[in-house]
Design a protein around this motif. Structure first.
Motif, mmCIF file in Angstrom:
data_model
loop_
_atom_site.group_PDB
_atom_site.id
_atom_site.type_symbol
_atom_site.label_atom_id
_atom_site.label_comp_id
_atom_site.label_asym_id
_atom_site.label_seq_id
_atom_site.Cartn_x
_atom_site.Cartn_y
_atom_site.Cartn_z
ATOM 1 N N GLU A 160 0.803 -1.219 0.000
ATOM 2 C CA GLU A 160 0.000 0.000 0.000
ATOM 3 C C GLU A 160 0.839 1.274 0.000
ATOM 4 O O GLU A 160 0.289 2.374 -0.084
ATOM 5 N N ALA A 161 2.173 1.135 0.076
ATOM 6 C CA ALA A 161 3.074 2.294 0.147
ATOM 7 C C ALA A 161 2.713 3.207 1.317
ATOM 8 O O ALA A 161 2.729 4.431 1.202
ATOM 9 N N VAL B 22 6.539 12.557 -3.121
ATOM 10 C CA VAL B 22 5.732 12.636 -4.338
ATOM 11 C C VAL B 22 5.438 11.232 -4.864
ATOM 12 O O VAL B 22 6.320 10.369 -4.888
ATOM 13 N N ALA B 23 4.187 11.016 -5.292
ATOM 14 C CA ALA B 23 3.783 9.744 -5.883
ATOM 15 C C ALA B 23 4.218 9.675 -7.346
ATOM 16 O O ALA B 23 4.687 10.664 -7.922
ATOM 17 N N VAL C 275 4.408 6.662 1.470
ATOM 18 C CA VAL C 275 5.718 6.439 0.842
ATOM 19 C C VAL C 275 5.715 6.913 -0.606
ATOM 20 O O VAL C 275 4.753 6.686 -1.353
ATOM 21 N N GLY C 276 6.770 7.569 -0.993
ATOM 22 C CA GLY C 276 6.951 8.028 -2.361
ATOM 23 C C GLY C 276 8.381 8.469 -2.561
ATOM 24 O O GLY C 276 9.271 8.134 -1.776
ATOM 25 N N VAL C 277 8.599 9.238 -3.616
ATOM 26 C CA VAL C 277 9.952 9.722 -3.929
ATOM 27 C C VAL C 277 10.209 11.008 -3.151
ATOM 28 O O VAL C 277 9.386 11.928 -3.155
ATOM 29 N N GLY D 13 15.614 10.466 -6.165
ATOM 30 C CA GLY D 13 15.688 9.064 -6.536
ATOM 31 C C GLY D 13 15.576 8.123 -5.358
ATOM 32 O O GLY D 13 15.683 6.909 -5.506
ATOM 33 N N ASP D 14 15.326 8.683 -4.166
ATOM 34 C CA ASP D 14 15.174 7.876 -2.951
ATOM 35 C C ASP D 14 13.699 7.728 -2.602
ATOM 36 O O ASP D 14 12.930 8.695 -2.679
ATOM 37 N N LEU D 15 13.324 6.522 -2.197
ATOM 38 C CA LEU D 15 11.981 6.277 -1.681
ATOM 39 C C LEU D 15 11.981 6.486 -0.169
ATOM 40 O O LEU D 15 12.904 6.056 0.529
#
Length: 543
Positions: free
Chosen positions: A343-344, A373-374, A385-387, A418-420
């Motif tokens: 589900e991030a 950001v998604a 969770v996103g970038v 570039g990191d989650l």
């Protein structure tokens, strides 16, 4: 006017300085002496045709050489690039070609050369590069130094990114970027001249070493004790001995060094680590076990349980992005694995087999904004969770590449890291790199989780396990695990290690690796600063 250059001049009027030469013959050099030597070096560079804005590369190993050389370039109006250094295993013909390519990318026609790389001066000259030695800079007349004015938008540092020897890329750090980040890091760490003593073995071609543990103390008038990475790797206990001997209050290292220190501390005697209040852990994924092991091993020497500061940083932000508040306990976010992977969402959970844990890396430094950001560009909320994206005066605006300058930020001024990761009440948590995430059945699997499990298997070298995406025979995506072991040449032992890794990962993660490979020591590809290269490891396995 450059506040950074003003700070270099002001720091040269104080009593602080740098101690080098340990563990053989310690030499203390005041920042005033470094500054005077730098003025002489600036005179030599200017007489040799260096103009404000010119790029200068430095190839030298000793901090006592790098400090006045870098400052000389800045005082002459140039920008500094620390070249990656060859090792005993480096093919010198390949290194020479890569160095020339790097010089072309950053537009440098001059290289300052110092020990132990003096032999490269002639080779550079033969290829049309103006090479000047550290000794030649030291012979300059300080009274003949040019009076150069630089602004916040002028380049100060062209920082090579990790792994950039084959395809060079540099981050363009301006005087304004550099000063903004130095100011915010000093505020977050409460660093003060006359009180703090910084201790480092970090490589100066890496941003943590060059910016955090040379440039910062040199322009803020803070005492520094510094040795080389070779000194540390040859005898890891030296790092802790220097903190004890000099009353070190601040240090920093990648995670592997804390794991190594935890192993050697039981052999130590009569250390005093009670002065250490700020031990930054960054530059690579942070393993909570390593941090706890270091704190536990240092307890009998007076190490404070709050000494380790987990942090997030990157060259594109000059150095630091966020620091866990120093003087407070390590904070770990334990998450429901299903919510994270499907589900991030970073949903807190009680520790258990179906959870994942990440260190909380603190709030952003002053002046830095962080958002999540998604995939569709929508800004995500708390614990989604996103970038991770960054904005602020310390964030670079330009890369220098083989294809020319490339903007680092979008039209709205945000840098895509570039990191989650996610934000938890405004504090940064990093889960992994976007390009490294393994997707199986709609589930996001983070390589670091797999690697930590693999490293616990007997026979696997600590810090030398890598998990990468793996597709075989047209089947759906899976993942491969490669580990180094001193028993790799023993066919039976290697098979047993591979089987144990496969079982451990399957049990812990609920998914089975498509391939497990046991490799000899030194096989896994790493960047010049020692980070594992997952993309290169994947190519190695495919081959």
């Amino acid at each position: 006017m450059s506040a950074f250059l003003d700070a270099l001049r002001t720091a040269g009027q104080g009593d602080a300085g740098m101690t080098t030469g340990e563990p053989h013959a310690a030499v203390r050099t005041g920042w005033d002496e470094v500054h005077r030597a730098a003025l002489g070096g600036a005179a030599v560079l200017a007489a040799g045709g260096l103009a404000p804005g010119d790029a200068v590369a430095i190839l030298a190993g000793a901090p006592a050489d790098v400090a006045p050389a870098a400052q000389a370039v800045w005082l002459a109006g140039g920008s500094v690039t620390m070249l990656h250094q060859p090792t005993a295993r480096t093919r010198l013909d390949r290194y020479a070609a890569e160095t020339l390519r790097t010089l072309q990318v950053i537009g440098a026609r001059r290289v300052v050369v110092g020990a132990p790389f003096d032999e490269f001066a002639d080779a550079l000259r033969e290829n049309g590069v103006d090479a000047v030695t550290v000794d030649e800079l030291r012979a300059g007349d300080p009274d003949a130094a040019p009076d150069v004015t630089r602004g916040d938008d002028d380049p100060a540092l062209l920082q090579l990114t990790s792994g950039s020897t084959a395809a060079p890329k540099a981050v363009r750090i301006t005087h304004g970027n550099l000063w903004a980040n130095l100011e915010s890091m000093c505020a977050a760490a409460d660093l003060r001249g006359g009180r703090d003593v910084m201790v480092s073995w970090l490589p100066l071609f890496h941003d943590m070493g060059m910016v955090g543990f040379l440039t910062l103390p040199m322009c803020r008038g803070i005492d520094l004790v510094t040795v080389t990475p070779a000194d540390f790797l040859g005898r890891p206990l030296l790092w802790l001995e220097l903190i004890s001997r000099y009353g070190g209050t601040c240090t920093a290292a990648p995670n592997f060094a804390y794991a190594l220190a935890a192993r050697v501390l039981p052999r130590a005697e009569e250390l005093d680590l009670s002065t250490l209040r700020f031990a930054l852990n960054g530059a690579e994924p942070i393993d909570v076990r390593a941090v706890r092991g270091f704190l536990a091993a240092g307890e009998r020497f007076g190490l404070a349980p709050t000494a380790v500061v987990c942090a997030y940083g990157m060259a594109e932000a000059t150095l630091g992005v966020s620091f866990h508040p120093w003087g407070t306990p390590l904070e770990i976010d334990v998450l429901d694995a299903h919510a994270l992977e499907h589900e991030a969402r970073a949903r807190p959970a009680e520790p258990g087999p179906d959870t994942r844990s990440f260190p909380v890396l603190g709030p952003p430094l002053d002046g830095i904004e962080v958002r999540v950001v998604a995939d569709d560009g929508a800004v995500r909320g708390d614990r989604e969770v996103g970038v991770l994206q960054l904005r602020g005066p310390a964030i670079t605006s330009l890369y220098l590449t083989v294809d020319g300058p490339v903007p680092t930020r979008g039209d709205d001024g945000w840098l895509d890291t570039g990191d989650l990761g996610y934000l938890a009440d405004g504090r940064v948590v990093v889960c992994g790199r976007v390009k490294d995430v393994i997707i199986m059945g709609g589930r996001n699997i983070y390589p670091t989780d797999v690697e930590r499990v693999a490293e616990e298997v007997d026979g696997v070298r600590a810090g030398n396990a890598v998990a990468v995406r793996w597709v075989e025979d047209g089947r759906r995506e899976s993942f491969a695990v490669a580990v180094e072991s001193r028993q790799a040449d023993d066919e039976s032992a290697a098979a047993g290690i591979a089987s144990a890794v496969r079982s451990a990962v399957t049990a812990a993660m609920g998914v089975r690796p498509g391939l497990v490979k046991v490799l000899p020591v030194g096989t896994l590809p790493k960047t010049p600063s020692g980070k594992l290269q997952r993309a290169a490891a994947g190519k190695l396995l495919q081959a």
